[in-house]
Design an enzyme around this catalytic site. Structure first.
Site, mmCIF file in Angstrom:
data_model
loop_
_atom_site.group_PDB
_atom_site.id
_atom_site.type_symbol
_atom_site.label_atom_id
_atom_site.label_comp_id
_atom_site.label_asym_id
_atom_site.label_seq_id
_atom_site.Cartn_x
_atom_site.Cartn_y
_atom_site.Cartn_z
ATOM 1 N N VAL A 1 0.723 -1.223 -0.134
ATOM 2 C CA VAL A 1 -0.008 -0.154 -0.097
ATOM 3 C C VAL A 1 0.900 1.299 -0.003
ATOM 4 C CG1 VAL A 1 -1.625 1.195 1.257
ATOM 5 C CG2 VAL A 1 -1.874 -1.297 1.050
ATOM 6 N N LYS B 1 15.488 -2.873 2.616
ATOM 7 C CA LYS B 1 14.460 -2.485 1.835
ATOM 8 C C LYS B 1 14.462 -1.035 1.168
ATOM 9 C CE LYS B 1 9.804 -3.048 2.898
ATOM 10 N NZ LYS B 1 8.681 -3.070 3.426
ATOM 11 N N PHE C 1 -8.733 0.649 -0.769
ATOM 12 C CA PHE C 1 -9.457 -0.377 -1.698
ATOM 13 C C PHE C 1 -8.624 -0.735 -2.796
ATOM 14 C CE2 PHE C 1 -12.337 2.451 0.438
ATOM 15 C CZ PHE C 1 -12.968 1.519 1.652
ATOM 16 N N GLU D 1 -4.292 -5.973 -5.655
ATOM 17 C CA GLU D 1 -2.983 -6.266 -5.957
ATOM 18 C C GLU D 1 -3.092 -6.607 -7.454
ATOM 19 O OE1 GLU D 1 -0.368 -8.562 -3.816
ATOM 20 O OE2 GLU D 1 -1.472 -8.424 -1.765
ATOM 21 N N LYS E 1 -13.736 -0.867 5.843
ATOM 22 C CA LYS E 1 -12.770 -1.579 5.183
ATOM 23 C C LYS E 1 -13.089 -3.146 5.537
ATOM 24 C CE LYS E 1 -8.755 -2.961 3.321
ATOM 25 N NZ LYS E 1 -8.546 -2.834 1.984
ATOM 26 N N GLY F 1 -13.382 -20.986 -8.391
ATOM 27 C CA GLY F 1 -11.976 -21.229 -8.395
ATOM 28 C C GLY F 1 -11.542 -22.016 -7.000
ATOM 29 N N GLY G 1 -6.760 -15.667 -1.680
ATOM 30 C CA GLY G 1 -5.610 -15.609 -0.789
ATOM 31 C C GLY G 1 -5.171 -14.385 -0.903
ATOM 32 N N CYS H 1 -4.926 -9.623 2.265
ATOM 33 C CA CYS H 1 -5.747 -9.007 2.869
ATOM 34 C C CYS H 1 -7.217 -9.959 3.199
ATOM 35 C CB CYS H 1 -6.601 -8.021 1.727
ATOM 36 S SG CYS H 1 -5.346 -6.482 1.547
ATOM 37 N N ARG I 1 1.337 -14.855 -0.291
ATOM 38 C CA ARG I 1 0.999 -14.811 1.108
ATOM 39 C C ARG I 1 -0.589 -15.676 0.902
ATOM 40 N NH1 ARG I 1 1.917 -8.731 2.681
ATOM 41 N NH2 ARG I 1 1.549 -8.492 0.404
#
Length: 460
Positions: free
Chosen positions: A22, A47, A170, A173, A226, A276, A280, A283, A350
């Site tokens: 984010v 990083k 909102f 990814e 959220k 499906g 994953g 979030c 993740r």
């Protein structure tokens, strides 16, 4: 709907605390599209070093290009120095992670650490500063945690010397930069009117001339929105996967056609109705579990969300069940897993269904070969030499006894049934994302099973 106009008070500098998905996408977007000077803050030295060299820490289309463009134009800086960031910006966005604890409740450690550091820096600042929480946090976090910590360490009065807003994101990814370019709404939870006014002014500046709904609400309502948003989308996914499980038992039934028909109902819409192997990512799984635990804390009933989570937990293992139905005992058999990222357009693994599938295949002592266009290195760090890593899709299916399609990368759609028959030792395909046309497999005699497909459609 508000048409956002140019404002007279121009906000020129912001700081973004936490450079995960984010934070980094927002920083890059503001530095380029918004032409805002952005100071990115993170405590991870490795990083920061990578980002300063123009190397993103995750994959998203155009991210690397825009990151380097922001650095070259001097609109984007990175630091671990909170004092520098706070003293040289008028708004700070908190975008640190909120992972799950062992008991599945939300872990606010990073929120508390960021609030402490912001408070200490604010103590040295003379002018008004706005703190905006973008991280996903349970209701009450802003007022009882962020506010209290910053007030304690800054020794400054909220409302008079600094402001506080909750501004949930909102972002999808793989599509975050596009979502930032044209959000479908802006939610502003405000401690007081002055805080909300300043954040709205900021967004009027960024999205001048665009028609975007703006909601001005309380902090706790914004925090809840959220969770409600993610819980509803996760519920749609588990709902259609439950329907798919029934369709698989019915002669001539196909969940794709069911979803298409109900999606035409304006009350439902077709979005998130693709059956499906389950959801994953960073979030949905985390947020559903956190919402369940929060509901228990406040003595509300989380039975719906517990069901959503349970359905999702077992959905991925259908790929292995279908594989065994097609070829029998998989011990010692070569099984190809195509698609490792939890969704196309990212390298994020993740809570990815692929990991549950790989673990189950290894448990059953299958020989597993994997391929993904972006997520291979991350999977290698987990499994090392336990897996075979293919360089492309054809190499992955070559000599395999069954091919499991777990992520719907567009390059997989180019594979034809004849390719499977030519390259595989035992041509058998499990279509976990409904990539292919079942009729094409029937014509060439390739064994085929798919999520939500009635038994007479599959070829076993």
């Amino acid at each position: 709907t508000h048409i956002l106009q140019v404002v007279t008070m121009k906000i020129e500098n912001v700081s973004i605390i936490g450079l995960g998905y984010v934070g980094l996408t927002m920083a890059v977007f503001l530095a380029n599209k918004g032409r805002i000077k952005v100071i990115g803050v993170d405590v991870d030295e490795e990083k920061l070093e990578k980002l300063s060299r123009g190397n993103p820490t995750f994959y998203e289309e155009r991210l690397e290009f825009l990151l380097n463009d922001g650095i070259r134009s001097n609109m984007l800086d990175f630091t671990n120095n909170y004092n520098f960031a706070i003293l040289n910006s008028s708004i700070s966005f908190i975008t640190v992670g909120t992972p799950s604890r062992e008991d599945k409740s939300i872990d606010l450690t990073y929120i508390e650490e960021a609030s402490t550091s912001i408070g200490k820096a604010l103590k040295e600042k003379d002018s008004y500063h706005l703190v905006v929480v973008r991280s996903t946090v349970t209701p009450g976090t802003c007022i009882y945690s962020v506010k209290n910590i910053i007030e304690e360490f800054s020794e400054k009065e909220i409302g008079r010397e600094w402001g506080l807003c909750m501004n949930p994101e909102f972002l999808r990814e793989g599509n975050a930069l596009r979502d930032l370019s044209k959000p479908d709404r802006i939610v502003i939870g405000e401690y007081n009117k002055r805080s909300g006014d300043l954040l709205e002014e900021f967004y009027r500046q960024i999205y001048s001339g665009m028609e975007i709904p703006i909601l001005r609400i309380s902090l706790s309502t914004a925090e809840m929105i959220k969770y409600a948003n993610n819980a509803f989308l996760a519920t749609k996914i588990s709902f259609i996967n439950s329907i798919a499980s029934i369709c698989e038992k019915i002669d001539g039934c196909d969940v794709v056609e069911v979803a298409k028909a109900i999606g035409l109902d304006s009350r439902i819409s077709p979005l998130f109705l693709r059956a499906g192997l389950g959801y994953g990512g960073s979030c949905f799984p985390k947020d559903i579990k956190a919402l369940i635990e929060f509901a228990k804390e406040v003595e509300a009933c989380p039975i719906l969300f517990e069901s959503v989570d349970r359905i999702n937990q077992r959905q991925a293992l259908k790929a292995v069940e279908f594989c065994e139905q097609l070829i029998g005992n998989i011990k010692g058999r070569r099984i190809a897993v195509l698609g490792l990222a939890f969704k196309p357009g990212t390298d994020d693994i993740r809570e990815a269904p692929s990991l549950k599938i790989i673990n189950e295949l290894l448990k059953k002592r299958a020989n597993v070969v994997v391929y993904d266009p972006n997520a291979m290195e991350k999977v290698k760090k987990i499994y090392g030499e336990e897996l075979v890593y293919a360089r492309n899709a054809l190499e992955c299916i070559a000599g395999a006894d069954c091919a499991l399609f777990v992520t719907e990368w567009s390059e997989f759609k180019k594979l034809t049934p004849r390719v499977f028959r030519e390259y595989m030792r035992t041509p058998a395909v499990v279509d976990g994302r409904r990539i292919f046309n079942p009729e094409d497999f029937r014509k060439v005699g390739v064994k085929y099973m798919a999520i939500g497909l009635g038994f007479n459609y599959s070829t076993r």
